[in-house]
Design an enzyme around this catalytic site. Structure first.
Site, PDB file in Angstrom:
ATOM      1  N   ASP A 141      -3.804   1.400  16.318  1.00 16.02           N
ATOM      2  CA  ASP A 141      -4.562   2.285  17.208  1.00 16.02           C
ATOM      3  C   ASP A 141      -5.593   2.860  16.323  1.00 16.02           C
ATOM      4  O   ASP A 141      -6.456   3.863  16.695  1.00 16.02           O
ATOM      5  CB  ASP A 141      -3.845   2.983  18.064  1.00 16.02           C
ATOM      6  CG  ASP A 141      -3.457   2.334  19.387  1.00 16.02           C
ATOM      7  OD1 ASP A 141      -4.200   1.342  19.524  1.00 16.02           O
ATOM      8  OD2 ASP A 141      -2.485   2.603  19.786  1.00 16.02           O
ATOM      9  N   ASP A 205      -6.380  -5.157  23.586  1.00 16.79           N
ATOM     10  CA  ASP A 205      -7.072  -3.797  23.126  1.00 16.79           C
ATOM     11  C   ASP A 205      -7.329  -3.673  21.666  1.00 16.79           C
ATOM     12  O   ASP A 205      -8.203  -2.941  21.397  1.00 16.79           O
ATOM     13  CB  ASP A 205      -5.964  -2.791  23.096  1.00 16.79           C
ATOM     14  CG  ASP A 205      -4.980  -2.911  24.723  1.00 16.79           C
ATOM     15  OD1 ASP A 205      -4.791  -4.042  25.235  1.00 16.79           O
ATOM     16  OD2 ASP A 205      -4.522  -2.027  25.124  1.00 16.79           O
TER      17      ASP A 205
HETATM   18  N1  GLY Z   1      -3.376   0.430  24.616  1.00 17.60           N
HETATM   19  C1  GLY Z   1      -4.666   1.023  25.341  1.00 17.60           C
HETATM   20  C2  GLY Z   1      -4.466   0.848  26.769  1.00 17.60           C
HETATM   21  O1  GLY Z   1      -3.488   1.234  27.477  1.00 17.60           O
HETATM   22  O2  GLY Z   1      -5.522   0.450  27.461  1.00 17.60           O
END
Ligand code: GLY
Length: 433
Positions: A141, A205
């Site tokens: 992330d 993501d």
């Molecule tokens: N991991 C990012 C989301 O929950 O969208």
């Protein structure tokens, strides 16, 4: 001020008999401006849903007051997460959470739009708490965390300190790349009993983290980061998408061979459903990577994802998606405002890149809904958060129908893009370096 060639000529024609030299200069400068700006649009079509600059400025004013109030609720070093209205429960998080960068990033966006220096100071303080994450190799992330925040800070005021932090973040993120799978590892383990020892989990993501890597190559000249980003995006096109261009949430590869083992969901309604935020990440991610690489393959992907979303029979008229396009109880399913905000931001940019007004009009519709009283919270209503009705993790039963820092972030970003688009400005938000 839309400076199309046509408008330049017609606006100034009446002066031409008297100011021939001035007109010639203007003519040349309009021509140059048109040639230089590949994002130039020729849209003079007034929209009945157009949101005025004054209206958006008033939203920025409300939002900045919200965030000043939000800041007063935080202890030193805490990052806001959400607020549960019924329980009157304010939740915070820590610097290594995937959402931590959005709060300082929104403060910086609002500072830029309102000029309120307190917002910048608050953001800088949070960056101090965030910078250690540059060395964090345990998460994918880092793009979310570091590029939204330090990337923005560096665009407002370029500093070697920010650039060093961003470069270190790109290095840390790159350690998660596997050249057999040709992707960056997302989660360290696949979920629950679906996992095996050799699993290599990639979620859609992760497309959002690539912007950090693309910046790193532009800044340093080291193409390693660019290659990782492009490989990851190509692998994602190959394995994440269904025939209708909807995306799975998670693809699990065998680490040793790079072969796909299974395709599942964690935050969506079902493995075969289309989780709204996953579709939004895909749309934004491929729009962004096309902007940064100019590779047609990525543009085609972004357009196909946009068409899946926009033409979806389960997208409501106000264009705020249900939390999953295939949620079991549509039309009674809850909406996810965070997905809507991400989609709006991506669609404005996709419209800019393609000159397709349809994308813009959809984004405009979304934004009109999100800045209505139904979605926009005032100062104290939700502890200072801006956007109501987000869904964090429905299957996990956490953050359901609540404000979310990323909903706030993408709403403000989308409104800034909207203002820039309407002023034909290819500025910061369309080119993030
Ligand atoms: N991991 C990012 C989301 O929950 O969208």
């Amino acid at each position: 001020m839309k400076l199309t060639m046509k408008r330049c000529i017609s606006t100034n024609f009446k002066f031409s008999n008297f100011l021939f030299i001035l007109l010639s200069g203007l003519f040349v400068s309009c021509g140059n401006l048109q040639k230089k700006d590949r994002y130039k649009q020729d849209s003079n079509t007034p929209s009945e849903n157009a949101i005025s600059r004054e209206k958006i400025d008033s939203v920025f004013e409300v939002a900045s007051n919200n965030y000043l109030y939000l800041s007063s609720k935080l202890e030193e070093g805490e990052f806001p997460k959400t607020f549960y209205l019924k329980e009157n429960k304010f939740e915070t998080t820590v610097s290594n959470a995937w959402i931590s960068g959005f709060y300082p990033a929104t403060l910086l966006n609002l500072y830029e739009s309102t000029g309120k220096d307190t917002l910048r100071k608050l953001a800088e303080n949070m960056l101090g708490h965030l910078k250690k994450e540059a060395f964090n190799t345990s998460t994918h992330d880092l793009g979310f965390i570091m590029y939204s925040s330090f990337g923005k800070a560096n665009r407002i005021e370029p500093k070697s300190e920010y650039q060093d932090i961003l470069m270190q973040s790109a290095k840390s993120l790159s350690t998660r790349y596997n050249d057999t799978v040709k992707a960056i590892r997302s989660w360290n383990s696949a979920p629950w009993n679906k996992a095996g020892d050799d699993d290599f989990a990639v979620i859609i993501d992760n497309m959002m983290n690539l912007e950090l890597l693309l910046w790193a190559t532009k800044y340093s000249g080291d193409s390693t980061y660019y290659k990782i980003a492009v490989n990851h995006a190509k692998t994602t096109i190959e394995n994440h998408f269904r025939k209708d261009y909807s995306t799975y949430h998670e693809v699990i590869y065998k680490e040793a061979t790079g072969k796909v083992k299974t395709k599942i969901t964690v935050q969506g309604y079902a493995d075969e459903s289309s989780w709204a935020r996953g579709q939004a990440w895909g749309l934004y991610g491929f729009t962004m990577i096309y902007r940064e690489t100019n590779q047609k393959k990525f543009l085609e992907q972004a357009k196909a994802i946009a068409d899946f979303i926009i033409n979806n029979p389960n997208l409501p008229d106000d264009k705020i998606p249900y939390w999953d396009f295939n949620a079991g109880n549509i039309p009674d399913a809850l909406r996810d405002s965070s997905s809507a905000a991400i989609m709006a931001s991506a669609l404005i940019e996709l419209s800019w890149l393609t000159q397709n007004q349809h994308y813009f009009k959809t984004a405009e519709k979304i934004l009109n809904t999100l800045i209505s009283n139904e979605y926009l919270a005032n100062e104290t209503e939700l502890a200072g958060f801006i956007l109501k009705h987000g869904i964090g993790n429905m299957p996990g039963n956490t953050e359901v129908d609540v404000p979310l820092t990323y909903g706030d972030y993408y709403l403000i970003e989308a409104l800034k893009k909207y203002q820039n688009y309407n002023n034909s400005l290819k500025v910061d938000l369309f080119s993030k370096t």
